[in-house]
Design a protein around this motif. Structure first.
Motif, PDB file in Angstrom:
ATOM      1  N   GLU A 101       0.848  -1.183   0.000  1.00 37.21           N
ATOM      2  CA  GLU A 101       0.000   0.000   0.000  1.00 37.21           C
ATOM      3  C   GLU A 101       0.886   1.236   0.000  1.00 37.21           C
ATOM      4  OE1 GLU A 101      -2.646  -0.314   3.388  1.00 37.21           O
ATOM      5  OE2 GLU A 101      -1.254   0.791   4.661  1.00 37.21           O
ATOM      6  N   GLY A 124      -2.649  -2.255  -2.667  1.00 32.96           N
ATOM      7  CA  GLY A 124      -3.599  -1.881  -1.637  1.00 32.96           C
ATOM      8  C   GLY A 124      -4.055  -0.444  -1.814  1.00 32.96           C
ATOM      9  N   VAL A 125      -4.403   0.201  -0.714  1.00 30.78           N
ATOM     10  CA  VAL A 125      -4.970   1.543  -0.798  1.00 30.78           C
ATOM     11  C   VAL A 125      -3.929   2.603  -1.145  1.00 30.78           C
ATOM     12  CG1 VAL A 125      -6.897   1.183   0.799  1.00 30.78           C
ATOM     13  CG2 VAL A 125      -4.665   1.888   1.709  1.00 30.78           C
ATOM     14  N   TRP A 176      -8.936  -0.205  -4.073  1.00 36.09           N
ATOM     15  CA  TRP A 176      -9.407   0.514  -2.895  1.00 36.09           C
ATOM     16  C   TRP A 176      -8.661   1.834  -2.739  1.00 36.09           C
ATOM     17  CZ3 TRP A 176      -7.493  -4.561  -2.613  1.00 36.09           C
ATOM     18  CH2 TRP A 176      -8.459  -5.569  -2.515  1.00 36.09           C
ATOM     19  N   THR A 233      -8.488   5.275   0.061  1.00 32.07           N
ATOM     20  CA  THR A 233      -8.886   5.789   1.367  1.00 32.07           C
ATOM     21  C   THR A 233      -9.500   7.179   1.243  1.00 32.07           C
ATOM     22  OG1 THR A 233      -7.016   4.605   2.352  1.00 32.07           O
ATOM     23  CG2 THR A 233      -8.076   6.292   3.704  1.00 32.07           C
ATOM     24  N   VAL A 292     -12.814   3.539   0.640  1.00 39.30           N
ATOM     25  CA  VAL A 292     -12.970   2.995   1.991  1.00 39.30           C
ATOM     26  C   VAL A 292     -12.747   4.135   2.990  1.00 39.30           C
ATOM     27  CG1 VAL A 292     -12.522   0.567   1.547  1.00 39.30           C
ATOM     28  CG2 VAL A 292     -10.590   2.104   1.783  1.00 39.30           C
ATOM     29  N   LEU A 342     -12.788   1.269   5.913  1.00 37.89           N
ATOM     30  CA  LEU A 342     -11.418   0.862   6.197  1.00 37.89           C
ATOM     31  C   LEU A 342     -11.304   0.776   7.713  1.00 37.89           C
ATOM     32  CD1 LEU A 342      -8.133   2.510   4.805  1.00 37.89           C
ATOM     33  CD2 LEU A 342      -8.318   1.440   7.036  1.00 37.89           C
ATOM     34  N   TYR A 353     -11.559  -3.297   3.921  1.00 37.11           N
ATOM     35  CA  TYR A 353     -10.099  -3.180   3.990  1.00 37.11           C
ATOM     36  C   TYR A 353      -9.715  -3.013   5.457  1.00 37.11           C
ATOM     37  CZ  TYR A 353      -5.457  -1.876   2.146  1.00 37.11           C
ATOM     38  OH  TYR A 353      -4.122  -1.854   1.814  1.00 37.11           O
ATOM     39  N   GLN A 409      -6.397  -2.187   8.262  1.00 37.51           N
ATOM     40  CA  GLN A 409      -5.027  -1.736   8.499  1.00 37.51           C
ATOM     41  C   GLN A 409      -4.588  -2.084   9.914  1.00 37.51           C
ATOM     42  OE1 GLN A 409      -5.118   2.444   7.214  1.00 37.51           O
ATOM     43  NE2 GLN A 409      -4.098   1.873   5.319  1.00 37.51           N
ATOM     44  N   GLY A 419      -9.062 -10.122   1.714  1.00 34.60           N
ATOM     45  CA  GLY A 419      -8.545  -8.827   1.315  1.00 34.60           C
ATOM     46  C   GLY A 419      -7.174  -8.548   1.899  1.00 34.60           C
ATOM     47  N   CYS A 462      -4.463  -6.561   4.431  1.00 33.04           N
ATOM     48  CA  CYS A 462      -4.244  -5.956   5.743  1.00 33.04           C
ATOM     49  C   CYS A 462      -3.018  -5.053   5.629  1.00 33.04           C
ATOM     50  CB  CYS A 462      -4.023  -7.025   6.810  1.00 33.04           C
ATOM     51  SG  CYS A 462      -5.465  -8.058   7.144  1.00 33.04           S
TER      52      CYS A 462
END
Length: 303
Positions: free
Chosen positions: A72, A99-100, A142, A144, A182, A215, A241, A243, A274, A276
């Motif tokens: 990410e 990822g994001v 995805w 954020t 997200v 998220l 999603y 984190q 998904g 992490c």
């Protein structure tokens, strides 16, 4: 995972690999790749800067060789098209997922979508349109979003309505492309509007789009409300999603109070496939700190 022919496959010159223009990839070629993590943990650039010091390609190669399957990068939107393309081609070669990244429209998020002001709505939606092109370029799904700060002169219901309207408009942009924004509840300071999982859940239900989900940042949610597994269970259908970060300190798992072995078991048992994202710092400096971080993730990974 087969790594041979990596540089040849992506077809990029050595000048893009680091400031010196020297390829560092062969230094890893002789190393045996570590087992792949069962959970799809996603590091970020800079997390392994000492172990892989020669640019983004070097860092991605190192991540893949350590068994990480995703990346990410919050700042992807601000990177040049050339660098975005380089990252995407490298990840494709390494069979890694994106990822994001953050839909960052500048300082306006501090004034906030809660205000209902047209100028902030226009800036947000313009950034969403730009984000679609970036997402396509880097194979992201995805992104954020954060609504920003409270607007103190408006009732909380009106602020919530303004955020819902903004996210409905954004969902119209993302949904045709199969992309998902997200929203992330945060704990950084008490001026932030979005702070709790149930609040995020309510907004998702009101927007009513597959392009608007939660998220769930475990670090922030531990600080704001705790009771992590029970809270995730209540809001699970809207979580897309996740984190990671331990508390206190916002470092890797095992450095704080959160029982990540139990949390990851719950997430795995829910059938989550998904990403992490490892949105935290390193507890210790240097190469030894980076090795310790990897070992911490080996310890808490599900079996």
């Amino acid at each position: 995972m087969e790594r041979r022919g990596f540089i040849k496959k992506i077809g990029l010159g050595s000048t893009l690999l680091g400031a010196s223009g020297a390829m560092s990839i062969p230094s890893f070629a002789a190393q045996k790749a570590e087992p792949t993590f069962n959970m799809d943990f996603a590091p970020h650039f800079g997390m392994f800067r000492n172990s892989a010091p020669d640019g983004v390609v070097d860092q991605l190669k190192f991540m893949a060789d350590q068994g990480f399957r995703s990346l990410e990068d919050n700042g992807m939107l601000g990177r040049s098209v050339e660098e975005q393309t380089l990252i995407a081609k490298t990840m494709e070669s390494l069979e890694m997922r994106m990822g994001v990244f953050v839909i960052d429209g500048g300082e306006n998020w501090k004034v906030s979508l809660t205000s209902g002001k047209q100028e902030f709505m226009d800036n947000f939606l313009a950034t969403c349109r730009k984000s679609v092109e970036v997402a396509k370029r880097v194979n992201a799904k995805w992104m954020t979003v954060v609504p920003g700060y409270f607007e103190r002169n408006l009732p909380i219901g009106v602020q919530t309505g303004n955020v819902i309207e903004a996210y409905k408009r954004a969902a119209e942009i993302f949904e045709p492309h199969g992309l998902v924004m997200v929203m992330e509840p945060l704990s950084d300071n008490p001026d932030l509007f979005l702070r709790h999982a149930d609040q995020s859940y309510m907004i998702c239900k009101a927007v009513d789009s597959p392009a608007c989900k939660i998220l769930y940042d475990i670090y922030h949610m531990q600080r704001n409300e705790g009771n992590l597994i029970a809270t995730m269970e209540k809001t699970w259908e809207e979580i897309a999603y996740i984190q990671i970060g331990d508390n206190p300190g916002r470092k890797e798992p095992t450095t704080g109070e959160i029982n990540y072995s139990n949390v990851f078991k719950y997430i795995h048992d829910k059938g989550f496939t998904g990403i992490c994202g490892m949105e935290h710092g390193n507890a210790k400096p240097g190469v030894e700190g980076e090795k310790a971080l990897i070992e911490a993730y080996r310890k808490v990974d599900i079996s």
